[in-house]
Write a protein that holds these residues in place. Structure first.
Motif, mmCIF file in Angstrom:
data_model
loop_
_atom_site.group_PDB
_atom_site.id
_atom_site.type_symbol
_atom_site.label_atom_id
_atom_site.label_comp_id
_atom_site.label_asym_id
_atom_site.label_seq_id
_atom_site.Cartn_x
_atom_site.Cartn_y
_atom_site.Cartn_z
ATOM 1 N N THR A 167 0.796 -1.229 0.000
ATOM 2 C CA THR A 167 0.000 0.000 0.000
ATOM 3 C C THR A 167 0.826 1.275 0.000
ATOM 4 O OG1 THR A 167 -0.187 -0.182 2.419
ATOM 5 C CG2 THR A 167 -1.992 -1.075 1.099
ATOM 6 N N LEU A 170 -0.068 3.488 -2.785
ATOM 7 C CA LEU A 170 -1.255 4.322 -2.603
ATOM 8 C C LEU A 170 -0.910 5.580 -1.816
ATOM 9 C CD1 LEU A 170 -3.817 1.502 -1.755
ATOM 10 C CD2 LEU A 170 -3.854 2.939 -3.800
ATOM 11 N N PHE A 211 -2.080 3.606 5.435
ATOM 12 C CA PHE A 211 -2.673 2.540 4.632
ATOM 13 C C PHE A 211 -2.163 1.211 5.184
ATOM 14 C CE2 PHE A 211 -2.770 6.237 1.958
ATOM 15 C CZ PHE A 211 -3.935 6.119 1.216
ATOM 16 N N ASP A 239 -8.893 -2.710 5.510
ATOM 17 C CA ASP A 239 -9.837 -3.630 4.878
ATOM 18 C C ASP A 239 -11.054 -3.841 5.761
ATOM 19 O OD1 ASP A 239 -9.048 -5.517 6.884
ATOM 20 O OD2 ASP A 239 -7.270 -5.922 5.697
ATOM 21 N N ILE A 257 -11.785 -5.633 -0.083
ATOM 22 C CA ILE A 257 -10.612 -5.834 -0.938
ATOM 23 C C ILE A 257 -10.539 -7.212 -1.583
ATOM 24 C CG2 ILE A 257 -9.225 -4.181 0.386
ATOM 25 C CD1 ILE A 257 -7.938 -6.634 1.776
ATOM 26 N N SER A 265 -7.415 -6.598 -3.795
ATOM 27 C CA SER A 265 -7.711 -5.550 -4.760
ATOM 28 C C SER A 265 -7.594 -4.162 -4.121
ATOM 29 C CB SER A 265 -9.127 -5.730 -5.311
ATOM 30 O OG SER A 265 -9.487 -4.630 -6.124
ATOM 31 N N SER A 266 -6.987 -3.223 -4.847
ATOM 32 C CA SER A 266 -6.867 -1.836 -4.385
ATOM 33 C C SER A 266 -7.824 -0.906 -5.123
ATOM 34 C CB SER A 266 -5.426 -1.338 -4.578
ATOM 35 O OG SER A 266 -4.519 -2.073 -3.790
ATOM 36 N N THR A 269 -10.175 1.060 -2.806
ATOM 37 C CA THR A 269 -9.356 1.979 -2.011
ATOM 38 C C THR A 269 -8.958 3.181 -2.848
ATOM 39 O OG1 THR A 269 -8.464 0.087 -0.788
ATOM 40 C CG2 THR A 269 -7.329 2.196 -0.541
#
Length: 314
Positions: A167, A170, A211, A239, A257, A265-266, A269
């Motif tokens: 993450t 992100l 994150f 999550d 997720i 999966s992002s 998010t």
């Protein structure tokens, strides 16, 4: 609460999808949703269960009762009141959640592969993403979203961002946008050795955006506790099972997720953070526009971007 319209599936009421969230709810969700209907002793039990969730509910019924300072019949009554067939059913759900949070990529892949339908992977990913988006929006409150945007937009607060092994991309993505939108934004370097230096500069009211999805990273929990002790406001993206960082967080975005893959999966998010970026940008647009103009002037002085119709030499 958000509602997401979708043409296929579900019952409709006044043009809205009635989303069945029971399959998406964790035991902690069920406890929180029914907390006000519990007796005083049951609330005491519920608070104990949530305090060290889900481990606090994994002992024998006698141990759970003793840890909460209530009777064994109180435990049995409460779990049935919450909709479980009994304490074994309650614990089975907790074990499923715990297993899900510690799953490694191989076990996640094998679980999906065993039950994979014959449809194309694109269709399976699309279905999973839509389900994740619907489930996430169904439990997200607009006031929490707006509150997080207000914290990040406040020019009096410095904003720090950090992510985990996966993450961190992100966190970097949000950082790149926020440093255009406002001043005072810092991306914390990965690893436990550098973060004490960042925490040292944090002041009361500053914002730390974290994150952290399964498998949750110990250093992020430690960082969050240290930042919280200095008065920082923590915004967590995690999550549906929720990172331990949530105990230190002022705002928590629990994003679904699951995907037909060895990886989480992002997509949802990213959807959430992009909406948040726009909310922050829109709330301080005058200042952001001035920064964008100054940045474009700096870009023009560099060969960073190709200019259209630029005269070729040679």
């Amino acid at each position: 609460m958000f509602t997401l319209s979708h043409k296929a599936g579900g019952d409709r009421s006044q043009g809205k999808i009635l989303i069945s969230t029971e399959t998406h709810k964790t035991v902690s969700d069920v406890i929180a949703a029914n907390f006000t209907a519990l007796t005083r002793a049951e609330r005491q039990l519920a608070e104990t269960l949530l305090d060290n969730y889900p481990v606090s509910g994994l002992g024998s019924i006698t141990t759970v009762a003793e840890n909460a300072g209530v009777s064994t019949p109180t435990v049995a009554r409460m779990v049935q009141k919450l909709g479980f067939r009994g304490f074994p059913d309650f614990q089975a759900r907790l074990h499923q959640e715990l297993e899900a949070t510690i799953s490694n990529p191989i076990s996640k892949h094998d679980r999906w592969a065993t039950n994979a339908p014959g449809t194309h992977i694109l269709n399976r990913f699309a279905d999973a993403t839509i389900n994740n988006l619907r489930a996430t929006l169904a439990q997200m409150e607009t006031q929490d979203f707006d509150g997080a945007a207000a914290l990040i937009a406040d020019p009096k607060r410095r904003v720090y961002l950090i992510g985990g092994r996966i993450t961190r991309t992100l966190a970097d993505y949000v950082f790149t946008h926020l440093q255009v939108i406002r001043a005072g934004v810092t991306l914390i370097a990965s690893g436990s050795s550098p973060w004490p230096h960042y925490v040292l500069d944090m002041k009361k009211g500053d914002v730390l955006v974290v994150f952290d999805i399964r498998r949750y990273e110990q250093e992020l929990e430690t960082l969050a506790k240290a930042a919280r002790s200095r008065g920082a406001e923590i915004i967590l993206f995690t999550d549906q099972w929720s990172s331990p960082v949530a105990k230190s967080a002022a705002k928590v975005f629990r994003v679904h997720i699951e995907a037909p893959s060895a990886w989480d999966s992002s997509v949802v998010t990213l959807f959430t953070v992009e909406a948040l970026i726009e909310a922050v940008q829109n709330s301080i647009w005058e200042e952001t526009r001035d920064r964008m103009k100054a940045l474009e002037t700096l870009f023009d002085a560099t060969p960073l971007f190709r200019k259209p119709f630029q005269e070729r030499k040679g």
